[in-house]
Design an enzyme around this catalytic site. Structure first.
Site, PDB file in Angstrom:
ATOM      1  N   SER A 142      35.988   7.294  30.680  1.00 34.61           N
ATOM      2  CA  SER A 142      34.850   6.539  31.219  1.00 34.61           C
ATOM      3  C   SER A 142      33.760   7.545  31.557  1.00 34.61           C
ATOM      4  O   SER A 142      34.053   8.741  31.713  1.00 34.61           O
ATOM      5  CB  SER A 142      35.274   5.824  32.505  1.00 34.61           C
ATOM      6  OG  SER A 142      34.166   5.256  33.173  1.00 34.61           O
ATOM      7  N   TYR A 155      38.500   5.445  41.594  1.00 35.28           N
ATOM      8  CA  TYR A 155      38.437   5.312  40.132  1.00 35.28           C
ATOM      9  C   TYR A 155      37.905   6.588  39.481  1.00 35.28           C
ATOM     10  O   TYR A 155      38.469   7.069  38.499  1.00 35.28           O
ATOM     11  CB  TYR A 155      37.548   4.117  39.780  1.00 35.28           C
ATOM     12  CG  TYR A 155      37.472   3.812  38.291  1.00 35.28           C
ATOM     13  CD1 TYR A 155      38.625   3.523  37.551  1.00 35.28           C
ATOM     14  CD2 TYR A 155      36.254   3.802  37.623  1.00 35.28           C
ATOM     15  CE1 TYR A 155      38.557   3.232  36.189  1.00 35.28           C
ATOM     16  CE2 TYR A 155      36.174   3.505  36.267  1.00 35.28           C
ATOM     17  CZ  TYR A 155      37.328   3.221  35.556  1.00 35.28           C
ATOM     18  OH  TYR A 155      37.260   2.948  34.204  1.00 35.28           O
TER      19      TYR A 155
HETATM   20  P1  NAP Z   1      40.445  -4.992  30.800  1.00 33.04           P
HETATM   21  O1  NAP Z   1      39.867  -6.084  29.970  1.00 33.04           O
HETATM   22  O2  NAP Z   1      40.797  -5.274  32.217  1.00 33.04           O
HETATM   23  O3  NAP Z   1      41.711  -4.371  30.035  1.00 33.04           O
HETATM   24  C1  NAP Z   1      42.628  -3.522  30.667  1.00 33.04           C
HETATM   25  C2  NAP Z   1      43.905  -3.498  29.847  1.00 33.04           C
HETATM   26  O4  NAP Z   1      44.825  -2.593  30.485  1.00 33.04           O
HETATM   27  C3  NAP Z   1      44.586  -4.859  29.790  1.00 33.04           C
HETATM   28  O5  NAP Z   1      45.027  -5.094  28.479  1.00 33.04           O
HETATM   29  C4  NAP Z   1      45.767  -4.719  30.736  1.00 33.04           C
HETATM   30  O6  NAP Z   1      46.868  -5.486  30.237  1.00 33.04           O
HETATM   31  C5  NAP Z   1      46.074  -3.231  30.561  1.00 33.04           C
HETATM   32  N1  NAP Z   1      46.872  -2.719  31.663  1.00 33.04           N
HETATM   33  C6  NAP Z   1      46.556  -2.641  32.983  1.00 33.04           C
HETATM   34  N2  NAP Z   1      47.587  -2.155  33.677  1.00 33.04           N
HETATM   35  C7  NAP Z   1      48.588  -1.918  32.778  1.00 33.04           C
HETATM   36  C8  NAP Z   1      49.902  -1.422  32.878  1.00 33.04           C
HETATM   37  N3  NAP Z   1      50.434  -1.072  34.057  1.00 33.04           N
HETATM   38  N4  NAP Z   1      50.640  -1.296  31.756  1.00 33.04           N
HETATM   39  C9  NAP Z   1      50.131  -1.649  30.555  1.00 33.04           C
HETATM   40  N5  NAP Z   1      48.881  -2.131  30.390  1.00 33.04           N
HETATM   41  C10 NAP Z   1      48.126  -2.273  31.503  1.00 33.04           C
HETATM   42  O7  NAP Z   1      39.415  -3.764  30.874  1.00 33.04           O
HETATM   43  P2  NAP Z   1      38.764  -2.823  29.755  1.00 33.04           P
HETATM   44  O8  NAP Z   1      37.357  -2.632  30.156  1.00 33.04           O
HETATM   45  O9  NAP Z   1      39.064  -3.281  28.388  1.00 33.04           O
HETATM   46  O10 NAP Z   1      39.538  -1.477  30.074  1.00 33.04           O
HETATM   47  C11 NAP Z   1      40.157  -0.667  29.079  1.00 33.04           C
HETATM   48  C12 NAP Z   1      39.986   0.795  29.445  1.00 33.04           C
HETATM   49  O11 NAP Z   1      38.605   1.120  29.377  1.00 33.04           O
HETATM   50  C13 NAP Z   1      40.448   1.173  30.852  1.00 33.04           C
HETATM   51  O12 NAP Z   1      41.116   2.410  30.800  1.00 33.04           O
HETATM   52  C14 NAP Z   1      39.147   1.292  31.624  1.00 33.04           C
HETATM   53  O13 NAP Z   1      39.285   2.167  32.714  1.00 33.04           O
HETATM   54  C15 NAP Z   1      38.233   1.833  30.548  1.00 33.04           C
HETATM   55  N6  NAP Z   1      36.806   1.651  30.743  1.00 33.04           N
HETATM   56  C16 NAP Z   1      36.283   0.422  30.984  1.00 33.04           C
HETATM   57  C17 NAP Z   1      34.899   0.302  31.182  1.00 33.04           C
HETATM   58  C18 NAP Z   1      34.240  -1.018  31.482  1.00 33.04           C
HETATM   59  O14 NAP Z   1      33.096  -1.022  31.964  1.00 33.04           O
HETATM   60  N7  NAP Z   1      34.855  -2.138  31.175  1.00 33.04           N
HETATM   61  C19 NAP Z   1      34.081   1.447  31.119  1.00 33.04           C
HETATM   62  C20 NAP Z   1      34.658   2.677  30.861  1.00 33.04           C
HETATM   63  C21 NAP Z   1      36.013   2.767  30.659  1.00 33.04           C
HETATM   64  P3  NAP Z   1      47.910  -6.312  31.123  1.00 33.04           P
HETATM   65  O15 NAP Z   1      47.205  -6.734  32.380  1.00 33.04           O
HETATM   66  O16 NAP Z   1      48.288  -7.446  30.224  1.00 33.04           O
HETATM   67  O17 NAP Z   1      49.038  -5.337  31.347  1.00 33.04           O
END
Ligand code: NAP
Length: 255
Positions: A142, A155
């Site tokens: 991120s 975070y």
């Molecule tokens: P999201 O829609 O909330 O997706 C998060 C994913 O992580 C879900 O599929 C969730 O699946 C999985 N997850 C959470 N805890 C887990 C666990 N203990 N074991 C296995 N899977 C787990 O959010 P996203 O934005 O796509 O996030 C994906 C990545 O991008 C993250 O690492 C986040 O920090 C990063 N990111 C996001 C943003 C943003 O603005 N959205 C920006 C920069 C980076 P389940 O709940 O089904 O397990």
């Protein structure tokens, strides 16, 4: 689970990509993207119905995965003897509190999921990535892995740690057939804010009001580009942000 091969067998003869956190957001979009590029995708997350549906849609394999649980990781990787691409995507944020009133449980969740989760799955799949002869590890960190912002220390510090883990591997794997790419997105509209704010939809939606964030597909396309480079090309670090966001602290709303 849509298919669960016996330990010691491989899922398919096609190139295999493993995507953690594939049940929503960036992970789900990445699974679709890599499948469209010919990979057999192994999807991992805790919400098995979602990954099973997506696995069926893209002809992949859904397997339950909790990256915070050693036994779950061991079960997830069983039989994956050769893996070409690992997308370390599972992660997220909990809360938005100043250090002075930090919630220790939220911090534990963030460290367990983003940092130790990435460590567990990467450790478990390193032999399979090396065995492929042309492995690739993409870690979705991120811009929070690169800068600090008010009330975000839980975070940002977890993402910094995840980023350093990934960047250290770049040194440690020098000479091995594994490329490493860190992708550091800014604001992406997914379930991220809903999770961060404990299911408060109004608060989550407000984050994206008044600006145009990235979509999960925007990030997935970049992953697809990385995965389609020839084996000698390593895109070390990619930062992508919406035009409306200059940094974690400044966007067109904050001025
Ligand atoms: P999201 O829609 O909330 O997706 C998060 C994913 O992580 C879900 O599929 C969730 O699946 C999985 N997850 C959470 N805890 C887990 C666990 N203990 N074991 C296995 N899977 C787990 O959010 P996203 O934005 O796509 O996030 C994906 C990545 O991008 C993250 O690492 C986040 O920090 C990063 N990111 C996001 C943003 C943003 O603005 N959205 C920006 C920069 C980076 P389940 O709940 O089904 O397990």
């Amino acid at each position: 689970m849509s298919s669960s091969p016996e330990p010691g067998t491989t899922v398919t003869e096609r190139r295999i990509a493993v995507v953690t956190g594939a049940s929503s957001g960036i992970g789900a979009a990445t699974a679709r993207q890599l499948a469209s590029q010919g990979y057999h995708v192994v999807l991992g997350a805790r919400r098995t119905e979602l990954i099973d549906d997506l696995a069926a849609e893209i002809g992949g394999t859904g397997r339950r995965l909790d990256v915070t649980d050693e036994a779950s990781v061991a079960e997830f990787v069983a039989g994956l003897d050769t893996v070409h691409v690992l997308i370390n995507n599972a992660g997220g944020a909990k809360g938005l509190d100043p250090v002075a009133t930090a919630d220790l449980d939220d911090w534990r969740w963030m460290y367990e999921t983003n940092v130790l989760g990435t460590l567990r799955i990467t450790k478990a799949l390193l032999p399979a990535l090396i065995a492929s002869g042309d492995g690739l590890i993409v870690t979705i960190t991120s811009i929070a892995a690169l800068e600090a912002y008010d009330n975000g220390a839980g975070y940002t510090s977890a993402k910094h740690a995840q980023g350093v883990l990934h960047r250290t591997l770049r040194y440690e794997l020098l000479g091995k057939p594994v490329r490493l790419t860190e992708i550091a997105p800014g604001m992406v509209e997914t379930e991220f804010s809903l999770v961060r704010f404990g299911g408060d939809r109004e608060r989550a939606d407000a984050v994206y009001e008044g600006l145009t964030p990235l979509t999960a597909e925007d990030v997935a396309e970049v992953v697809g580009f990385v995965a389609s480079r020839p084996p000698h090309v390593d895109l070390d670090q990619i930062i992508l942000k919406p035009r409306d966001q200059a940094s974690a602290r400044r966007n067109i709303k904050t001025g």
